[in-house]
Design an enzyme around this catalytic site. Structure first.
Site, PDB file in Angstrom:
ATOM      1  N   CYS A  70      19.274  23.348  49.365  1.00  0.00           N
ATOM      2  CA  CYS A  70      18.820  22.631  50.428  1.00  0.00           C
ATOM      3  C   CYS A  70      18.380  23.639  51.279  1.00  0.00           C
ATOM      4  O   CYS A  70      17.876  24.503  51.119  1.00  0.00           O
ATOM      5  CB  CYS A  70      20.098  22.030  51.174  1.00  0.00           C
ATOM      6  SG  CYS A  70      21.259  22.980  51.950  1.00  0.00           S
TER       7      CYS A  70
ATOM      8  N   ASN B  17      21.474  26.462  53.340  1.00  0.00           N
ATOM      9  CA  ASN B  17      22.599  26.822  52.337  1.00  0.00           C
ATOM     10  C   ASN B  17      24.089  26.686  53.034  1.00  0.00           C
ATOM     11  O   ASN B  17      24.764  27.615  52.830  1.00  0.00           O
ATOM     12  CB  ASN B  17      22.492  27.966  51.674  1.00  0.00           C
ATOM     13  CG  ASN B  17      23.342  28.276  50.294  1.00  0.00           C
ATOM     14  OD1 ASN B  17      23.540  29.404  50.098  1.00  0.00           O
ATOM     15  ND2 ASN B  17      23.775  27.309  49.685  1.00  0.00           N
TER      16      ASN B  17
ATOM     17  N   CYS C 111      25.207  23.454  54.517  1.00  0.00           N
ATOM     18  CA  CYS C 111      25.880  22.006  54.416  1.00  0.00           C
ATOM     19  C   CYS C 111      25.754  21.228  52.966  1.00  0.00           C
ATOM     20  O   CYS C 111      26.564  21.345  52.253  1.00  0.00           O
ATOM     21  CB  CYS C 111      25.045  20.999  55.590  1.00  0.00           C
ATOM     22  SG  CYS C 111      25.270  21.646  57.017  1.00  0.00           S
ATOM     23  N   ARG C 112      24.790  21.000  53.046  1.00  0.00           N
ATOM     24  CA  ARG C 112      24.496  19.908  51.606  1.00  0.00           C
ATOM     25  C   ARG C 112      24.691  21.002  50.179  1.00  0.00           C
ATOM     26  O   ARG C 112      25.288  20.263  49.333  1.00  0.00           O
ATOM     27  CB  ARG C 112      23.203  19.541  51.537  1.00  0.00           C
ATOM     28  CG  ARG C 112      23.035  18.231  52.510  1.00  0.00           C
ATOM     29  CD  ARG C 112      21.441  17.814  52.624  1.00  0.00           C
ATOM     30  NE  ARG C 112      20.503  18.856  53.236  1.00  0.00           N
ATOM     31  CZ  ARG C 112      19.450  18.715  53.347  1.00  0.00           C
ATOM     32  NH1 ARG C 112      18.836  17.582  52.996  1.00  0.00           N
ATOM     33  NH2 ARG C 112      18.540  19.759  53.969  1.00  0.00           N
ATOM     34  N   SER C 113      23.875  22.010  50.212  1.00  0.00           N
ATOM     35  CA  SER C 113      24.036  22.753  48.806  1.00  0.00           C
ATOM     36  C   SER C 113      25.537  23.292  48.797  1.00  0.00           C
ATOM     37  O   SER C 113      25.977  23.298  47.562  1.00  0.00           O
ATOM     38  CB  SER C 113      22.800  23.488  48.660  1.00  0.00           C
ATOM     39  OG  SER C 113      22.797  24.502  49.646  1.00  0.00           O
TER      40      SER C 113
ATOM     41  N   ASP D 130      20.077  15.492  55.786  1.00  0.00           N
ATOM     42  CA  ASP D 130      20.836  16.639  56.255  1.00  0.00           C
ATOM     43  C   ASP D 130      21.711  16.257  57.417  1.00  0.00           C
ATOM     44  O   ASP D 130      21.459  15.712  58.372  1.00  0.00           O
ATOM     45  CB  ASP D 130      19.731  17.662  57.092  1.00  0.00           C
ATOM     46  CG  ASP D 130      20.394  18.931  57.086  1.00  0.00           C
ATOM     47  OD1 ASP D 130      21.517  19.284  57.178  1.00  0.00           O
ATOM     48  OD2 ASP D 130      19.656  19.935  57.443  1.00  0.00           O
TER      49      ASP D 130
END
Length: 162
Positions: A7, A10, A12-14, A124
């Site tokens: 993402c 690095n 939140c999402r990943s 995001d």
């Protein structure tokens, strides 16, 4: 098999995707056969833990990501990982720009690659609240389950014997 979830920062999402994917792999026939990591296209948060809201969201689903640390995507990652699974189109574009010729096909949008038909990107959640983190978790967890399903039924990948 090595998978990298990517993402922007690095945090939140990943890391949520890495945590979900590790948890689903651990509960599958692929346990121990697939390595998972995460990174960001940007390096602003390198060395930091995931966003506290991401940690809380994942923990609410039984997944501990508090020990993960952010890092930036490196050129060596394109050789080291079989697939780089991008959260959104911007990360896909940026990663493919960095990828050496001949390795760009390993950089994909995670949701469509995994077989998720009703969404292309993981939005995001960084500027949002609990609802946005839960929505992101829902997508990365679905993608993690679909990834395990895809890899389990892909004997040509040589992951497990059938």
């Amino acid at each position: 098999m090595r998978l990298l979830v990517l993402c922007l920062g690095n945090i939140c999402r990943s890391p949520m995707g890495e945590g979900a994917l590790r948890a689903r792999l651990d509960d599958s026939p692929l346990a121990g056969a697939v390595e998972v990591d995460s990174a960001g296209t940007g390096g602003w948060h390198a060395g930091e833990p995931p966003d506290r809201r991401a940690i809380r969201c994942a923990a609410g689903h039984g997944v501990d990501i508090s020990g993960l640390r952010a890092r930036q995507l490196r050129r060596a990652d394109f050789q080291a990982f079989d697939w780089i699974l991008c959260a959104d189109e911007a990360n896909l574009r940026d990663a493919r720009t960095l990828a050496p010729a001949g390795l760009r096909e390993r950089v994909v949008l995670w949701l469509p690659w995994a077989g998720i038909d009703d969404a292309r990107e993981v939005p995001d959640p960084y500027t949002g609240g609990t609802a946005e983190f839960e929505a992101a978790w829902d997508l990365v967890n679905r993608a993690a389950l679909a990834t395990v399903e895809r890899l389990t039924h892909a004997p040509a990948l040589g992951i497990i014997d059938r």
